[in-house]
Design a protein around this motif. Structure first.
Motif, PDB file in Angstrom:
ATOM      1  N   ARG A 168     -50.234 -19.852  47.829  1.00 45.96           N
ATOM      2  CA  ARG A 168     -50.603 -18.439  47.676  1.00 45.96           C
ATOM      3  C   ARG A 168     -51.913 -18.292  46.913  1.00 45.96           C
ATOM      4  NH1 ARG A 168     -47.789 -16.268  42.526  1.00 45.96           N
ATOM      5  NH2 ARG A 168     -47.574 -18.204  41.367  1.00 45.96           N
ATOM      6  N   TYR A 204     -53.510 -16.892  39.630  1.00 49.11           N
ATOM      7  CA  TYR A 204     -53.053 -15.893  40.606  1.00 49.11           C
ATOM      8  C   TYR A 204     -53.257 -14.478  40.060  1.00 49.11           C
ATOM      9  CZ  TYR A 204     -50.024 -13.256  43.746  1.00 49.11           C
ATOM     10  OH  TYR A 204     -49.528 -12.329  44.635  1.00 49.11           O
ATOM     11  N   SER A 231     -54.934 -19.490  49.186  1.00 51.11           N
ATOM     12  CA  SER A 231     -55.345 -18.514  50.194  1.00 51.11           C
ATOM     13  C   SER A 231     -56.115 -17.356  49.561  1.00 51.11           C
ATOM     14  CB  SER A 231     -54.132 -17.978  50.948  1.00 51.11           C
ATOM     15  OG  SER A 231     -53.316 -17.185  50.113  1.00 51.11           O
ATOM     16  N   ARG A 232     -55.760 -16.975  48.343  1.00 47.29           N
ATOM     17  CA  ARG A 232     -56.479 -15.900  47.656  1.00 47.29           C
ATOM     18  C   ARG A 232     -57.837 -16.367  47.115  1.00 47.29           C
ATOM     19  NH1 ARG A 232     -54.513 -11.029  46.139  1.00 47.29           N
ATOM     20  NH2 ARG A 232     -52.318 -10.569  46.582  1.00 47.29           N
TER      21      ARG A 232
END
Length: 420
Positions: free
Chosen positions: A191, A162, A194-195
């Motif tokens: 998260r 991330y 999606s990134r």
């Protein structure tokens, strides 16, 4: 005494090129049977040439399927196409396995004439903003190649990836992740998924015919073809195909066979040379795997070997742990917890040094049985090469008499039922 290397210094008439190109780590200028995958990578990255931003890429495939070498080849060609206006940074997540070490590694790989950042001692937020500053200052597009990216997630969860994805969202950059774990994305949290927003490319295993083509290409221009019998090429290809299409193993086997024949002054590399190379190759892999283990992993492996020697039917976690404690105490080390030893046993299984099989003993519950892979005598001798074991005399080996009673009772009951 005469210099022992003199007899090996003669140049063979069969060598017509650079023998270093027979190394499995060498990046050639052609990749037989990987043209489609290379074109797919190039297509995704082509938007960089026109000033755009390329998608992130995930590359899947078994070990030795050409993932890493193909990726490095494509990025080198891209750098040439954009006149060097590219930061291509390769990171092996087996070695750099934390977000901090990866960020530091990226910073120090950016050549903008500034001093290197120390590998320890800086707050993570400072490292984060320093990386973004340097990437922007370089003015180049950046591709971060994360080889063995699944190892990063195994150790740190999704947080490490991330942070890296957050960095590239601030600059002109993309990630290429390389993994042999087909379920990698499914283990990421929402998260990060999606990134990541990745495009995926699969490198299928090579078959024996494809490996034969690769080997013939590799020796072309390096070794005179009449020096290598077709049977040697075919056998190297077949052995590599048995290992999930591992081109790296096929190339290394052929290289070792060729080098042995050259050293011995022979005129032909045959299938027998390949078999001898395989024996040497596999022995060296086992020795090197054990040699590089941490000290407690070596003690756990030694415990498993000694336990299996005592009673091959009852090599179980509890018994291994008791013997491990005796070994560590004898050598002057503080024993780790049972939970930590379970983790080390899993690591040893991942390395192929152990195998596990969970079996039901009926009313006595389920028990995990562990077996040492390979020659116990060789494994013990490789462990004993570590100076830390120089004073090891052979700790008392514990036998779980209660488990043996339960084990025998269970199978006696099965036999009684079968005889009725």
């Amino acid at each position: 005494m005469d210099n022992p290397f003199i007899k090996y210094s003669k140049t063979s008439d069969y060598v017509i090129g650079d023998l270093k190109k027979l190394s499995s780590s060498y990046i050639p200028d052609n990749f037989p049977h990987r043209e489609r995958q290379i074109n797919e990578i190039a297509k995704i990255l082509s938007s960089i040439i026109n000033g755009g931003i390329a998608s992130n890429i995930l590359i899947y495939g078994k070990s030795g399927s050409g993932k890493t070498s193909s990726t490095l080849y494509v990025t080198s060609m891209l750098s040439e196409a954009v006149s060097g206006n590219l930061n291509s940074i390769y990171i092996n997540c087996e070695i750099y396995d934390s977000q901090y070490s990866i960020l530091i590694n990226i910073i120090n790989s950016i050549n903008i004439g500034e001093t290197q950042v120390p590998s320890l001692g800086l707050p993570l937020d400072r490292v984060y903003f320093e990386l973004i500053r340097r990437l922007k200052k370089s003015g180049k597009y950046t591709i971060i190649i994360l080889d063995e990216i699944d190892k990063l997630i195994q150790k740190n969860g999704s947080d490490a990836l991330y942070v890296i994805l957050k960095v590239i969202s601030e600059v002109n950059a993309s990630i290429i992740g390389i993994t042999n774990d087909s379920s990698f994305v499914n283990r990421l949290d929402a998260r990060v998924q999606s990134r990541l927003n990745q495009e995926s490319i699969i490198f299928p295993p090579y078959n024996a015919i494809e490996l034969r083509d690769i080997l013939n290409f590799r020796v072309s221009g390096i070794i005179k073809r009449e020096f290598i019998d077709d049977s040697a090429i075919n056998l190297c290809a077949a052995l590599g195909a048995q290992e999930h299409g591992d081109a790296r193993k096929s190339i290394d086997l052929l290289r070792i066979a060729i080098e042995n024949a050259l050293r011995e002054g022979r005129d032909l590399v045959t299938a027998d040379d390949v078999y001898r190379a395989r024996d040497k190759f596999e022995m060296n892999i086992l020795k090197e795997s054990i040699k590089t283990l941490p000290i407690h992993s070596k003690m756990v492996l030694l415990s498993a070997a000694l336990t299996q020697e005592t009673d091959s039917d009852l090599t179980v976690t509890g018994e291994i742990y008791e013997n491990y404690k005796n070994i560590s105490t004898e050598l002057g080390f503080q024993p780790l917890t049972m939970r930590r030893i379970s983790d080390l046993l899993t690591d040893l299984e991942d390395l192929g040094l152990l195998s596990t099989n969970t079996r039901s003993l009926g009313r006595y519950g389920r028990t995990k049985f562990i077996r040492v892979m390979g020659s116990i005598e060789n494994i013990k001798s490789y462990i004993m090469e570590d100076p830390a074991f120089i004073n090891f005399q052979g700790s008392k080996i514990v036998k779980q008499t209660k488990l043996r009673t339960n084990f025998d009772s269970y199978f006696d009951g099965l036999n009684e039922n079968n005889n009725k």
